[in-house]
Design an enzyme around this catalytic site. Structure first.
Site, PDB file in Angstrom:
ATOM      1  N   SER A  11      19.855  10.871  27.279  1.00 52.43           N
ATOM      2  CA  SER A  11      19.530  11.842  26.238  1.00 52.43           C
ATOM      3  C   SER A  11      20.469  11.683  25.060  1.00 52.43           C
ATOM      4  CB  SER A  11      19.650  13.266  26.784  1.00 52.43           C
ATOM      5  OG  SER A  11      19.602  14.199  25.721  1.00 52.43           O
ATOM      6  N   HIS A  36      15.621   9.390  25.611  1.00 44.82           N
ATOM      7  CA  HIS A  36      15.188  10.786  25.694  1.00 44.82           C
ATOM      8  C   HIS A  36      15.685  11.550  24.471  1.00 44.82           C
ATOM      9  CE1 HIS A  36      13.662  14.237  27.989  1.00 44.82           C
ATOM     10  NE2 HIS A  36      14.709  14.916  27.521  1.00 44.82           N
ATOM     11  N   ASP A  38      15.887  15.197  22.760  1.00 48.08           N
ATOM     12  CA  ASP A  38      15.785  16.641  22.969  1.00 48.08           C
ATOM     13  C   ASP A  38      15.661  17.355  21.629  1.00 48.08           C
ATOM     14  OD1 ASP A  38      15.969  17.080  25.837  1.00 48.08           O
ATOM     15  OD2 ASP A  38      17.984  16.250  25.685  1.00 48.08           O
ATOM     16  N   MET A  40      15.244  20.955  19.780  1.00 51.24           N
ATOM     17  CA  MET A  40      15.460  22.386  20.005  1.00 51.24           C
ATOM     18  C   MET A  40      15.308  23.145  18.692  1.00 51.24           C
ATOM     19  SD  MET A  40      18.854  22.125  22.364  1.00 51.24           S
ATOM     20  CE  MET A  40      18.941  20.999  23.760  1.00 51.24           C
ATOM     21  N   HIS A  69      11.128  15.367  24.016  1.00 49.85           N
ATOM     22  CA  HIS A  69      11.028  16.637  24.747  1.00 49.85           C
ATOM     23  C   HIS A  69      11.127  17.776  23.735  1.00 49.85           C
ATOM     24  CE1 HIS A  69      13.243  19.495  27.792  1.00 49.85           C
ATOM     25  NE2 HIS A  69      12.046  19.938  27.455  1.00 49.85           N
ATOM     26  N   MET A  71      11.445  21.354  22.856  1.00 47.70           N
ATOM     27  CA  MET A  71      11.829  22.701  23.281  1.00 47.70           C
ATOM     28  C   MET A  71      11.653  23.626  22.091  1.00 47.70           C
ATOM     29  SD  MET A  71      15.162  21.754  25.595  1.00 47.70           S
ATOM     30  CE  MET A  71      15.471  20.155  24.830  1.00 47.70           C
ATOM     31  N   MET A 140      12.900  20.749  34.853  1.00 46.09           N
ATOM     32  CA  MET A 140      14.204  21.108  34.285  1.00 46.09           C
ATOM     33  C   MET A 140      15.136  21.548  35.419  1.00 46.09           C
ATOM     34  SD  MET A 140      14.076  20.527  31.060  1.00 46.09           S
ATOM     35  CE  MET A 140      15.662  21.275  30.663  1.00 46.09           C
ATOM     36  N   ASP A 176      15.492  16.568  34.313  1.00 38.78           N
ATOM     37  CA  ASP A 176      16.403  16.676  33.169  1.00 38.78           C
ATOM     38  C   ASP A 176      17.388  17.816  33.401  1.00 38.78           C
ATOM     39  OD1 ASP A 176      17.654  16.841  30.724  1.00 38.78           O
ATOM     40  OD2 ASP A 176      15.840  17.236  29.562  1.00 38.78           O
TER      41      ASP A 176
END
Length: 224
Positions: A11, A36, A38, A40, A69, A71, A140, A176
């Site tokens: 990540s 990966h 992330d 947010m 991913h 979020m 998760m 993850d």
């Protein structure tokens, strides 16, 4: 995508963002399978990270799969931007919009692989009616929003449940949160096929350590 039976997806949340391109090149050279990413929004999760421009910026840096991913909520208005930025897999949370099936159709319609992420308190049953739209299930093993959290052991049982739900379908199970060599074997034995690792790879941000750390996680998973 890759010939490895267990895919390692570092990540970049734990990377040194002042030299992000070099950090992505380093994990690519170090033997990662996926990168990966992330994302947010400070709303769905209590942190803000990156947007589609960063995905677009790192796309030319690596040929590896960009495993993005999201979020964020609501997620639907942003799916197209992340697809156009160069994502290969787009994973959204089961709670990130009012109509999960429609969101997954949108991802697939843009030619991308579709995933659903399940928070620690979200049951595997949340995806049973959209299972045939999925390429990936992300379990998760921490609560989303921050790197460096401790692994939640219940995730191993959820991987087993997801594996049972998948049956013979060609769907990846990714985990993850807090993944490292100490739990990689149990996760692989339960059915995980992809492992996200943030601080377990990037801690210290010394590129010389990335390849042995990636190998240690893979070796632990393969030794199951």
């Amino acid at each position: 995508m890759t010939s490895h039976p267990i895919k390692i997806a570092p990540s970049i949340l734990s990377a040194d963002f002042s030299r992000l391109g070099d950090e992505v090149r380093a994990i690519d050279k170090g033997g990662c399978d996926w990168v990966h990413v992330d994302v947010m929004d400070g709303h769905f999760v209590p942190n803000i990270s990156i947007g589609p421009l960063i995905v677009e910026a790192i796309r030319p840096v690596t040929d590896k799969v960009l495993d993005v991913h999201l979020m964020i909520a609501p997620v639907d208005p942003y799916i197209e931007a992340f697809a156009k930025a160069g994502s290969d897999i787009i994973t959204i949370h089961a709670e990130a919009g009012p109509h999960l099936d429609r969101s997954l159709q949108a991802i697939k319609g843009l030619g991308k692989k579709a995933g659903v992420a399940l928070n620690p308190a979200t049951p595997v049953s949340a995806i049973q009616h959209v299972i045939d739209r999925l390429d990936l299930i992300l379990i998760m093993s921490v609560n989303p929003g921050f790197g460096g959290q401790a692994f939640i052991p219940e995730a191993i049982a959820k991987v087993e449940q997801a594996k049972a739900l998948i049956g013979g379908r060609a769907i990846e199970i990714e985990v993850d949160g807090g993944v490292d060599p100490s739990n990689a074997g149990a996760l692989a034995k339960a059915g995980a096929s992809a492992l996200v690792a943030g601080s377990a790879v990037y801690k210290g941000n010394d590129a010389a350590t990335y390849a042995p750390r990636i190998k240690a996680i893979r070796d632990a998973a393969m030794a199951r």
